[in-house]
Design a protein around this motif. Structure first.
Motif, mmCIF file in Angstrom:
data_model
loop_
_atom_site.group_PDB
_atom_site.id
_atom_site.type_symbol
_atom_site.label_atom_id
_atom_site.label_comp_id
_atom_site.label_asym_id
_atom_site.label_seq_id
_atom_site.Cartn_x
_atom_site.Cartn_y
_atom_site.Cartn_z
ATOM 1 N N PHE A 29 -7.895 69.760 61.635
ATOM 2 C CA PHE A 29 -8.055 68.109 61.490
ATOM 3 C C PHE A 29 -6.870 67.477 61.760
ATOM 4 O O PHE A 29 -6.834 66.485 62.616
ATOM 5 N N ILE A 30 -5.647 68.117 61.492
ATOM 6 C CA ILE A 30 -4.269 67.304 62.079
ATOM 7 C C ILE A 30 -4.306 67.206 63.686
ATOM 8 O O ILE A 30 -4.076 66.145 64.249
ATOM 9 N N ALA A 31 -4.709 68.435 64.191
ATOM 10 C CA ALA A 31 -4.749 68.647 65.690
ATOM 11 C C ALA A 31 -5.737 67.523 66.250
ATOM 12 O O ALA A 31 -5.491 66.881 67.227
ATOM 13 N N ASN A 32 -6.943 67.373 65.660
ATOM 14 C CA ASN A 32 -7.955 66.410 66.385
ATOM 15 C C ASN A 32 -7.583 64.954 65.926
ATOM 16 O O ASN A 32 -8.022 64.118 66.805
ATOM 17 N N ALA A 33 -6.689 64.690 64.881
ATOM 18 C CA ALA A 33 -6.448 63.311 64.716
ATOM 19 C C ALA A 33 -5.259 63.147 65.066
ATOM 20 O O ALA A 33 -4.720 62.207 65.317
ATOM 21 N N SER A 34 -4.701 64.054 66.129
ATOM 22 C CA SER A 34 -3.423 63.701 67.042
ATOM 23 C C SER A 34 -2.216 63.338 66.154
ATOM 24 O O SER A 34 -1.458 62.520 66.433
ATOM 25 N N LEU A 35 -2.067 64.048 64.965
ATOM 26 C CA LEU A 35 -0.959 63.781 63.969
ATOM 27 C C LEU A 35 0.136 64.463 64.493
ATOM 28 O O LEU A 35 0.002 65.663 65.012
ATOM 29 N N LEU A 36 1.244 63.921 64.157
ATOM 30 C CA LEU A 36 2.743 64.650 64.738
ATOM 31 C C LEU A 36 3.470 64.650 63.302
ATOM 32 O O LEU A 36 3.294 63.816 62.390
ATOM 33 N N GLU A 37 4.115 65.871 63.111
ATOM 34 C CA GLU A 37 4.883 66.232 62.263
ATOM 35 C C GLU A 37 6.438 65.447 62.211
ATOM 36 O O GLU A 37 6.871 65.492 63.651
ATOM 37 N N VAL A 38 6.905 64.629 61.284
ATOM 38 C CA VAL A 38 8.087 64.015 61.344
ATOM 39 C C VAL A 38 9.274 64.966 60.918
ATOM 40 O O VAL A 38 9.204 65.790 60.262
ATOM 41 N N ARG A 39 10.228 65.123 61.862
ATOM 42 C CA ARG A 39 11.472 66.075 61.651
ATOM 43 C C ARG A 39 11.966 65.851 60.270
ATOM 44 O O ARG A 39 11.885 65.031 59.932
ATOM 45 N N PHE A 40 12.696 66.979 59.890
ATOM 46 C CA PHE A 40 13.056 67.087 58.618
ATOM 47 C C PHE A 40 14.581 67.663 58.522
ATOM 48 O O PHE A 40 14.775 68.389 59.338
ATOM 49 N N LEU A 41 14.951 67.375 57.446
ATOM 50 C CA LEU A 41 16.533 67.988 57.108
ATOM 51 C C LEU A 41 16.352 68.481 55.764
ATOM 52 O O LEU A 41 15.712 67.838 54.693
ATOM 53 N N GLY A 42 17.194 69.415 55.583
ATOM 54 C CA GLY A 42 17.215 70.321 54.394
ATOM 55 C C GLY A 42 16.316 71.541 54.266
ATOM 56 O O GLY A 42 16.179 72.105 55.366
ATOM 57 N N ASP A 43 16.260 72.236 53.221
ATOM 58 C CA ASP A 43 15.540 73.383 53.061
ATOM 59 C C ASP A 43 14.271 73.540 53.628
ATOM 60 O O ASP A 43 13.523 72.600 53.694
ATOM 61 N N GLN A 44 14.051 74.431 54.551
ATOM 62 C CA GLN A 44 12.869 74.524 55.146
ATOM 63 C C GLN A 44 11.533 74.627 54.237
ATOM 64 O O GLN A 44 10.376 74.293 54.688
ATOM 65 N N TYR A 45 11.656 75.328 52.925
ATOM 66 C CA TYR A 45 10.520 75.239 52.177
ATOM 67 C C TYR A 45 10.575 73.928 51.082
ATOM 68 O O TYR A 45 11.621 73.750 50.562
ATOM 69 N N THR A 46 9.286 73.654 50.786
ATOM 70 C CA THR A 46 9.205 72.574 49.886
ATOM 71 C C THR A 46 8.457 73.009 48.741
ATOM 72 O O THR A 46 8.314 72.062 48.023
ATOM 73 N N TRP A 47 8.139 74.269 48.405
ATOM 74 C CA TRP A 47 7.392 74.526 47.256
ATOM 75 C C TRP A 47 7.869 75.954 47.003
ATOM 76 O O TRP A 47 7.956 76.655 47.866
ATOM 77 N N CYS A 48 8.072 76.174 45.597
ATOM 78 C CA CYS A 48 8.424 77.758 45.351
ATOM 79 C C CYS A 48 7.471 77.847 43.774
ATOM 80 O O CYS A 48 7.313 76.969 43.015
ATOM 81 N N MET A 94 -7.199 76.479 55.324
ATOM 82 C CA MET A 94 -6.016 76.117 55.883
ATOM 83 C C MET A 94 -6.521 75.732 57.398
ATOM 84 O O MET A 94 -5.898 74.730 57.940
ATOM 85 N N ASP A 95 -6.998 76.424 57.897
ATOM 86 C CA ASP A 95 -7.333 76.199 59.480
ATOM 87 C C ASP A 95 -8.245 74.991 59.490
ATOM 88 O O ASP A 95 -7.995 74.300 60.661
ATOM 89 N N HIS A 96 -9.100 74.548 58.584
ATOM 90 C CA HIS A 96 -9.686 73.226 58.634
ATOM 91 C C HIS A 96 -8.711 72.070 58.653
ATOM 92 O O HIS A 96 -8.794 71.113 59.290
ATOM 93 N N PHE A 97 -7.550 72.487 57.747
ATOM 94 C CA PHE A 97 -6.627 71.223 57.759
ATOM 95 C C PHE A 97 -5.661 71.139 59.024
ATOM 96 O O PHE A 97 -5.535 70.192 59.499
ATOM 97 N N ASN A 98 -5.427 72.183 59.499
ATOM 98 C CA ASN A 98 -4.805 72.401 60.881
ATOM 99 C C ASN A 98 -5.547 71.770 61.774
ATOM 100 O O ASN A 98 -4.894 70.921 62.782
#
Length: 172
Positions: free
Chosen positions: A7-26, A1-5
């Motif tokens: 990667f996101i930081a190094n690639a200067s990626l931004l998360e798009v705002r979301f609406l709805g339940d905060q969890y996407t998997w169960c 998970m640290d490698h993925f995070n």
């Protein structure tokens, strides 16, 4: 998970705002074994967020899967004009003429209709602020009066309890 995070930081990626339940998997378990996480996301770069400033991600309810369906929407915010209401009681307020004078005394430039439009906007803003202040003052007055009533009720109950106590003593 640290490698993925990282990667996101190094690639200067931004998360798009979301609406709805905060969890996407169960994991679909019940009780203490239930695990819900936010695994699914929509990422973009700076150019994408500038090109689509109204982009939002909707997390739909999970039905047949352990993941929420994700829907990206790019809608312009609906800006319907708000009605402006003038209250006649404002005229009776001592500050009414001051608010009018200040809103019309602003230096505006341009053709007469542009000046009128700008002055009306100043006026609308001034009276919106005036109305908010009046509502706040009224709310505070009601709150103060309510506290005074509660205080008087306590005093009345105390006096009534003392009188009742005296009557009981005198009756004995």
């Amino acid at each position: 998970m640290d490698h993925f995070n990282s990667f996101i930081a190094n690639a200067s990626l931004l998360e798009v705002r979301f609406l709805g339940d905060q969890y996407t998997w169960c994991n679909n378990n019940a009780g203490p074994k239930r695990i819900c996480l936010r695994l699914d996301r929509l990422l973009t770069n700076l150019a994408g967020s500038l090109a689509f400033p109204n982009l939002k991600l909707i997390h739909k309810p999970r039905i047949l899967s352990d993941h929420c369906p994700l829907v990206a929407i790019n809608r312009e915010p609906s800006r319907s004009p708000r009605n402006y209401k003038f209250c006649r009681q404002w005229i009776q307020d001592d500050n009414f003429h001051t608010v009018i004078s200040r809103s019309w005394d602003t230096n505006t430039e341009g053709p007469p209709l542009v000046k009128l439009h700008k002055n009306l906007l100043h006026y609308k803003f001034a009276f919106s602020s005036f109305q908010k202040q009046k509502k706040e003052d009224l709310h505070n007055h009601i709150l103060g009066t309510s506290l005074q009533i509660q205080h008087l009720e306590v005093k009345l109950r105390t006096a009534f309890d003392k009188d009742s106590h005296r009557e009981l003593i005198n009756a004995q």
